[in-house]
Design a protein around this motif. Structure first.
Motif, mmCIF file in Angstrom:
data_model
loop_
_atom_site.group_PDB
_atom_site.id
_atom_site.type_symbol
_atom_site.label_atom_id
_atom_site.label_comp_id
_atom_site.label_asym_id
_atom_site.label_seq_id
_atom_site.Cartn_x
_atom_site.Cartn_y
_atom_site.Cartn_z
ATOM 1 N N LEU A 5 0.806 -1.222 0.000
ATOM 2 C CA LEU A 5 0.000 0.000 0.000
ATOM 3 C C LEU A 5 0.838 1.270 0.000
ATOM 4 O O LEU A 5 0.490 2.248 -0.657
ATOM 5 N N ARG A 8 4.542 0.269 -2.989
ATOM 6 C CA ARG A 8 4.420 -0.291 -4.332
ATOM 7 C C ARG A 8 3.148 0.153 -5.042
ATOM 8 O O ARG A 8 2.823 -0.356 -6.095
ATOM 9 N N TYR A 9 2.424 1.099 -4.459
ATOM 10 C CA TYR A 9 1.159 1.523 -5.053
ATOM 11 C C TYR A 9 1.136 3.033 -5.171
ATOM 12 O O TYR A 9 1.634 3.736 -4.301
ATOM 13 N N TYR A 10 0.572 3.535 -6.243
ATOM 14 C CA TYR A 10 0.603 4.975 -6.535
ATOM 15 C C TYR A 10 -0.811 5.462 -6.821
ATOM 16 O O TYR A 10 -1.456 5.011 -7.764
#
Length: 360
Positions: A5, A8-10
């Motif tokens: 979260l 690695r997440y945008y």
């Protein structure tokens, strides 16, 4: 989960503008390209700018050298465009979680000071009263509706911190940063310490530990009713041992948690700095070396940008979203440029000025 979260997440917020109608959601003919055109100022309307795209408000568009707005919009409008958006936007005012400055944390925590929060019921709002709100949802429930109860103010509404409480929290956060840091990622900052059991770091993340070490939630735990555990164990204050139940008021709207603090502030958090102030000194001496004839001092603001140092050689394999090391297999990429493996992202000088001696 925290790695997925927070690292690695945008979340860009760039999407077609949908509205809810009686027949369901409708984009009214708006497309993703329309939104991208607004964000990158790729339309013909001079009265609009990137803010009209209604993206994540902390983001600013970024066009690397050699690429036009039209080039970028075409790339991002493709099927795999969502993987590339991070290369074409920058965070305005990112905050490094490794900071040990109490005034800096205090200013950051007060980002929403005096902000009114609209309740879910009608047009009523929570009064700012010079405090900083940390609602657990975008539209918290009005504590005065439908009826006023002695404990209802804690079970509805939201947590608000006065300036003294913000200062206390900032002080405790810095203590946790010094105890646990440096944080190598945001998940490292958010999560509790894994591995060997440690009473100070194993039961909560840095933010939650800092909150528990303050008196911010004391009134909630004492006035909202319900059961409270015994916190007199040797474990970290505010965190009961695993065999003890948590307070029944934990996570109610009036009880400030790490999640409440992260909700408004996470978009600006980073585990590293990308902008640096560098000062250089030079001098000229007399031929015999005994006297200083002249001196000069300059200051440069240097910023790291998404693209790599060498974006020309093997251009298709050295884009900003390509990685030198596969994060899943940890195997080195054979097609990645050796120069980029060594030096990484490009730095650029965004400001340079000469300093007078009285500025040092």
């Amino acid at each position: 989960m925290n790695n997925a979260l927070f690292d690695r997440y945008y979340l860009s917020g760039i999407a077609p503008d949908f509205t809810l109608t009686g027949s369901g959601y409708s984009n009214g003919g708006n497309t993703l390209k329309d939104t991208l055109d607004k964000f990158f100022d790729n339309d013909s309307d001079p009265s609009t700018d990137y803010r009209d795209a209604q993206a994540n408000p902390v983001l600013r568009p970024y066009l690397p050298p050699g690429k036009s707005a039209n080039d970028v919009v075409s790339e991002l409008d493709a099927a795999d465009g969502y993987k590339k958006l991070g290369a074409y936007s920058l965070i305005d005012g990112a905050f490094n979680v490794n900071s040990t400055s109490i005034p800096a944390w205090e200013a950051f925590l007060r980002s929403n000071r005096n902000l009114a929060v609209r309740y879910a019921q009608g047009s009523a709002t929570d009064s700012p009263s010079n405090d900083t709100p940390f609602p657990s949802s975008a539209s918290p429930s009005d504590p005065s509706a439908p009826a006023s109860l002695t404990t209802q103010a804690h079970w509805a509404g939201l947590a608000r911190l006065n300036d003294a409480q913000v200062n206390d929290l900032a002080t405790r956060i810095v203590e946790q940063v010094k105890l646990r840091g440096p944080f190598m990622s945001l998940s490292d900052f958010v999560n509790h310490r894994m591995g060997t059991l440690n009473n100070e770091t194993s039961y909560a993340g840095a933010l939650q530990a800092a909150i528990d070490l303050t008196s911010i939630n004391n009134s909630v735990h004492s006035n909202a009713g319900g059961a409270n555990p015994d916190y007199s164990s040797p474990y970290m204050p505010g965190r009961p041992p695993a065999s003890t139940l948590s307070a029944s008021t934990t996570n109610i709207p009036g009880d400030l948690t790490q999640a409440d603090v992260l909700l408004p502030l996470a978009p600006r958090l980073t585990a590293r700095s990308d902008t640096f102030r560098i000062r250089s000194y030079g001098e000229v001496r007399s031929l015999d070396g005994n006297n200083i004839v002249s001196t000069a001092i300059c200051e440069a603001i240097v910023q790291r940008v998404p693209e790599y140092v060498d974006s020309v050689t093997n251009a298709s394999d050295n884009e900003p979203w390509d990685e030198a090391i596969n994060p899943t297999t940890l195997v080195e990429s054979s097609s990645f440029n050796d120069i980029n493996k060594t030096f990484g992202r490009r730095f650029k000088i965004v400001k340079l000025r000469w300093l007078s001696p009285d500025e040092i």
